[in-house]
Write a protein that holds these residues in place. Structure first.
Motif, PDB file in Angstrom:
ATOM      1  N   TYR A  79       0.836  -1.199   0.000  1.00  0.00           N
ATOM      2  CA  TYR A  79       0.000   0.000   0.000  1.00  0.00           C
ATOM      3  C   TYR A  79       0.876   1.257   0.000  1.00  0.00           C
ATOM      4  O   TYR A  79       1.081   1.889   1.038  1.00  0.00           O
ATOM      5  CB  TYR A  79      -0.929  -0.009   1.227  1.00  0.00           C
ATOM      6  N   PRO A  80       1.411   1.618  -1.143  1.00  0.00           N
ATOM      7  CA  PRO A  80       2.366   2.745  -1.205  1.00  0.00           C
ATOM      8  C   PRO A  80       1.775   4.091  -0.799  1.00  0.00           C
ATOM      9  O   PRO A  80       2.513   5.009  -0.455  1.00  0.00           O
ATOM     10  CB  PRO A  80       2.792   2.746  -2.686  1.00  0.00           C
ATOM     11  N   ASP A  81       0.441   4.228  -0.812  1.00  0.00           N
ATOM     12  CA  ASP A  81      -0.175   5.501  -0.436  1.00  0.00           C
ATOM     13  C   ASP A  81      -0.348   5.646   1.073  1.00  0.00           C
ATOM     14  O   ASP A  81      -0.667   6.736   1.567  1.00  0.00           O
ATOM     15  CB  ASP A  81      -1.545   5.650  -1.111  1.00  0.00           C
ATOM     16  N   CYS A  82      -0.157   4.555   1.804  1.00  0.00           N
ATOM     17  CA  CYS A  82      -0.280   4.602   3.257  1.00  0.00           C
ATOM     18  C   CYS A  82       0.886   5.403   3.842  1.00  0.00           C
ATOM     19  O   CYS A  82       2.004   5.344   3.347  1.00  0.00           O
ATOM     20  CB  CYS A  82      -0.285   3.186   3.821  1.00  0.00           C
ATOM     21  N   LYS A  83       0.628   6.146   4.890  1.00  0.00           N
ATOM     22  CA  LYS A  83       1.671   6.941   5.540  1.00  0.00           C
ATOM     23  C   LYS A  83       2.072   6.262   6.849  1.00  0.00           C
ATOM     24  O   LYS A  83       1.216   6.037   7.718  1.00  0.00           O
ATOM     25  CB  LYS A  83       1.177   8.364   5.824  1.00  0.00           C
ATOM     26  N   VAL A  84       3.351   5.914   6.969  1.00  0.00           N
ATOM     27  CA  VAL A  84       3.857   5.276   8.184  1.00  0.00           C
ATOM     28  C   VAL A  84       4.541   6.315   9.060  1.00  0.00           C
ATOM     29  O   VAL A  84       5.474   6.991   8.627  1.00  0.00           O
ATOM     30  CB  VAL A  84       4.852   4.144   7.851  1.00  0.00           C
ATOM     31  N   ILE A  85       4.037   6.445  10.282  1.00  0.00           N
ATOM     32  CA  ILE A  85       4.668   7.319  11.266  1.00  0.00           C
ATOM     33  C   ILE A  85       5.355   6.434  12.300  1.00  0.00           C
ATOM     34  O   ILE A  85       4.700   5.638  12.975  1.00  0.00           O
ATOM     35  CB  ILE A  85       3.635   8.223  11.971  1.00  0.00           C
ATOM     36  N   VAL A  86       6.652   6.550  12.403  1.00  0.00           N
ATOM     37  CA  VAL A  86       7.387   5.792  13.413  1.00  0.00           C
ATOM     38  C   VAL A  86       7.169   6.453  14.768  1.00  0.00           C
ATOM     39  O   VAL A  86       7.313   7.660  14.910  1.00  0.00           O
ATOM     40  CB  VAL A  86       8.895   5.746  13.079  1.00  0.00           C
ATOM     41  N   LEU A  87       6.788   5.629  15.739  1.00  0.00           N
ATOM     42  CA  LEU A  87       6.626   6.112  17.111  1.00  0.00           C
ATOM     43  C   LEU A  87       7.448   5.194  18.000  1.00  0.00           C
ATOM     44  O   LEU A  87       7.083   4.042  18.230  1.00  0.00           O
ATOM     45  CB  LEU A  87       5.153   6.089  17.523  1.00  0.00           C
ATOM     46  N   THR A  88       8.595   5.693  18.451  1.00  0.00           N
ATOM     47  CA  THR A  88       9.569   4.821  19.086  1.00  0.00           C
ATOM     48  C   THR A  88      10.276   5.524  20.242  1.00  0.00           C
ATOM     49  O   THR A  88      10.137   6.735  20.429  1.00  0.00           O
ATOM     50  CB  THR A  88      10.612   4.365  18.042  1.00  0.00           C
ATOM     51  N   SER A  89      11.039   4.738  20.981  1.00  0.00           N
ATOM     52  CA  SER A  89      11.873   5.283  22.055  1.00  0.00           C
ATOM     53  C   SER A  89      13.316   5.456  21.601  1.00  0.00           C
ATOM     54  O   SER A  89      14.147   5.953  22.362  1.00  0.00           O
ATOM     55  CB  SER A  89      11.845   4.349  23.282  1.00  0.00           C
ATOM     56  N   TYR A  90      13.617   5.027  20.366  1.00  0.00           N
ATOM     57  CA  TYR A  90      14.999   4.950  19.908  1.00  0.00           C
ATOM     58  C   TYR A  90      15.367   6.096  18.971  1.00  0.00           C
ATOM     59  O   TYR A  90      14.604   6.463  18.080  1.00  0.00           O
ATOM     60  CB  TYR A  90      15.244   3.612  19.205  1.00  0.00           C
ATOM     61  N   LEU A  91      16.578   6.604  19.199  1.00  0.00           N
ATOM     62  CA  LEU A  91      17.099   7.672  18.357  1.00  0.00           C
ATOM     63  C   LEU A  91      18.425   7.302  17.706  1.00  0.00           C
ATOM     64  O   LEU A  91      19.036   8.139  17.053  1.00  0.00           O
ATOM     65  CB  LEU A  91      17.312   8.949  19.190  1.00  0.00           C
ATOM     66  N   LEU A 109       9.104  10.440  18.751  1.00  0.00           N
ATOM     67  CA  LEU A 109       9.475   9.693  19.948  1.00  0.00           C
ATOM     68  C   LEU A 109       8.241   9.481  20.820  1.00  0.00           C
ATOM     69  O   LEU A 109       7.286  10.262  20.783  1.00  0.00           O
ATOM     70  CB  LEU A 109      10.540  10.455  20.733  1.00  0.00           C
ATOM     71  N   LYS A 110       8.267   8.414  21.631  1.00  0.00           N
ATOM     72  CA  LYS A 110       7.130   8.099  22.492  1.00  0.00           C
ATOM     73  C   LYS A 110       6.974   9.106  23.628  1.00  0.00           C
ATOM     74  O   LYS A 110       5.983   9.068  24.358  1.00  0.00           O
ATOM     75  CB  LYS A 110       7.260   6.682  23.046  1.00  0.00           C
ATOM     76  N   THR A 111       7.941   9.994  23.760  1.00  0.00           N
ATOM     77  CA  THR A 111       7.811  11.075  24.735  1.00  0.00           C
ATOM     78  C   THR A 111       6.986  12.235  24.182  1.00  0.00           C
ATOM     79  O   THR A 111       6.707  13.199  24.905  1.00  0.00           O
ATOM     80  CB  THR A 111       9.206  11.593  25.137  1.00  0.00           C
ATOM     81  N   SER A 112       6.575  12.138  22.915  1.00  0.00           N
ATOM     82  CA  SER A 112       5.767  13.199  22.306  1.00  0.00           C
ATOM     83  C   SER A 112       4.415  13.302  23.015  1.00  0.00           C
ATOM     84  O   SER A 112       3.855  12.305  23.483  1.00  0.00           O
ATOM     85  CB  SER A 112       5.542  12.909  20.822  1.00  0.00           C
ATOM     86  N   ARG A 113       3.875  14.509  23.059  1.00  0.00           N
ATOM     87  CA  ARG A 113       2.555  14.705  23.642  1.00  0.00           C
ATOM     88  C   ARG A 113       1.485  14.151  22.709  1.00  0.00           C
ATOM     89  O   ARG A 113       1.688  14.052  21.491  1.00  0.00           O
ATOM     90  CB  ARG A 113       2.299  16.187  23.907  1.00  0.00           C
ATOM     91  N   ALA A 114       0.347  13.800  23.277  1.00  0.00           N
ATOM     92  CA  ALA A 114      -0.748  13.234  22.485  1.00  0.00           C
ATOM     93  C   ALA A 114      -1.175  14.181  21.370  1.00  0.00           C
ATOM     94  O   ALA A 114      -1.462  13.762  20.239  1.00  0.00           O
ATOM     95  CB  ALA A 114      -1.926  12.906  23.387  1.00  0.00           C
ATOM     96  N   THR A 115      -1.195  15.474  21.675  1.00  0.00           N
ATOM     97  CA  THR A 115      -1.593  16.454  20.659  1.00  0.00           C
ATOM     98  C   THR A 115      -0.581  16.508  19.511  1.00  0.00           C
ATOM     99  O   THR A 115      -0.964  16.713  18.351  1.00  0.00           O
ATOM    100  CB  THR A 115      -1.722  17.854  21.284  1.00  0.00           C
ATOM    101  N   GLU A 116       0.697  16.298  19.831  1.00  0.00           N
ATOM    102  CA  GLU A 116       1.736  16.287  18.793  1.00  0.00           C
ATOM    103  C   GLU A 116       1.563  15.081  17.879  1.00  0.00           C
ATOM    104  O   GLU A 116       1.745  15.179  16.660  1.00  0.00           O
ATOM    105  CB  GLU A 116       3.121  16.282  19.440  1.00  0.00           C
ATOM    106  N   ILE A 117       1.228  13.939  18.461  1.00  0.00           N
ATOM    107  CA  ILE A 117       1.013  12.733  17.660  1.00  0.00           C
ATOM    108  C   ILE A 117      -0.211  12.908  16.771  1.00  0.00           C
ATOM    109  O   ILE A 117      -0.195  12.576  15.582  1.00  0.00           O
ATOM    110  CB  ILE A 117       0.855  11.500  18.571  1.00  0.00           C
ATOM    111  N   ALA A 118      -1.270  13.471  17.336  1.00  0.00           N
ATOM    112  CA  ALA A 118      -2.485  13.711  16.553  1.00  0.00           C
ATOM    113  C   ALA A 118      -2.207  14.686  15.411  1.00  0.00           C
ATOM    114  O   ALA A 118      -2.663  14.485  14.274  1.00  0.00           O
ATOM    115  CB  ALA A 118      -3.592  14.245  17.460  1.00  0.00           C
TER     116      ALA A 118
END
Length: 219
Positions: A79-91, A109-118
Motif C-alpha cells: 500500500y504505497p499511499d499509506c503513511k507510516v509514522i514511526v513512534l519509538t523510544s529509539y534515536l 518519539l514516544k515522549t511526544s505529547r498526544a496532541t503532537e502525535i495527533a
C-alpha cells in the motif's frame, strides 16, 4: 447537502499492549481521527492493514519477529499511499536511518505529547512529514558530512608485476607461457598467480580473466 468528511483511519502497530491502549484511548477522542485496529507485531500489522486499509500507521520499531523496518517496507510495497509514522523510544542511527530509507513518512518519539502525535497524523494525511527535532538535526548533520571516498577497485592492490601476470592470464596463457613471456621463473609465476587470486577474491584463472576483461585490464 455537504459531504461528511471521513475520519483518518489509523492502525497501531506496537508490541506493548498498554501503549496501544493508551494511544487508542487518546486518539479516538481527537476530531477526525479513528483508530481502526491494533496489532502487537509486524505480521499482524500487515494482516490488519489488508483488512482495514488505514490512511496512517503508527509503527513501533523494536518488535519480536518482523521489526518495524521490515514491516514498514512490506506494508508500503502493498500500500504505497499509506503513511507510516514511526513512534519509538529509539534515536540511534542504526534504527532511524533504515526505517526512513524503508519509506517511513514521519518519525516521532514516544515522549511526544498526544496532541503532537495527533497533529502528525493529520499532517501525514495531508502529505506533510513531521520529524522529531533531534531526528531532523541528525538528518541535517548526515547530509552535511563529506561523502566518503569511492571504494578503490580490488586490482589497485596488485603490484606492477602482478598486473603483468594478470594480463597474461587474461590472454589465456599457461604458467609456462607466462614465464617465457615475462622472462621469469615458473615458480615466480605461480607465486604471483596465487597473490592475484587472493587480492581479487577469485578462485581460478577463468574468474581472474573475467575480472580483467570486465575492468578493462586485458590487452
Amino acid at each position: 447537502m455537504d459531504s461528511i468528511e471521513q475520519p483518518i483511519k489509523v492502525l497501531l502497530v506496537d508490541d506493548h499492549e498498554m501503549v496501544r491502549i493508551g494511544l487508542a484511548a487518546v486518539l479516538n477522542t481527537e476530531d477526525g481521527i479513528e483508530v481502526v485496529g491494533e496489532a502487537s507485531n509486524g505480521m499482524e500489522g500487515i494482516r490488519l492493514a489488508q483488512a482495514y486499509r488505514p490512511d496512517v500507521v503508527l509503527m513501533d520499531l523494536v518488535m519480536e519477529g518482523m521489526d518495524g523496518v521490515e514491516t514498514t517496507r512490506k506494508l508500503l510495497e502493498l500500500y504505497p499511499d499509506c503513511k507510516v509514522i514511526v513512534l519509538t523510544s529509539y534515536l540511534d542511527d542504526g534504527k532511524m536511518y533504515p526505517v526512513i530509507e524503508a519509506g517511513a513518512f514521519s518519525y516521532l518519539l514516544k515522549t511526544s505529547r498526544a496532541t503532537e502525535i495527533a497533529d502528525a497524523i493529520r499532517a501525514a494525511n495531508r502529505g506533510q512529514s513531521v520529524l522529531e527535532s533531534q531526528v531532523a538535526a541528525k538528518m541535517m548533520n548526515r547530509f552535511r558530512q563529506p561523502k566518503a571516498e569511492a571504494v578503490r577497485p580490488l586490482h589497485d592492490q596488485l603490484t606492477d608485476r602482478e598486473m603483468d601476470v594478470l594480463k597474461c592470464v587474461a590472454k589465456g596463457l599457461s604458467n609456462q607461457e607466462i614465464a617465457e613471456e615475462l622472462f621469469i621463473g615458473i615458480k615466480t609465476v605461480k607465486f604471483h598467480v596465487t597473490n592475484i587470486f587472493a587480492k581479487l577474491s577469485v578462485e581460478d584463472r577463468t574468474q581472474a580473466a573475467i575480472y580483467a576483461h570486465k575492468h578493462g585490464l586485458a590487452e
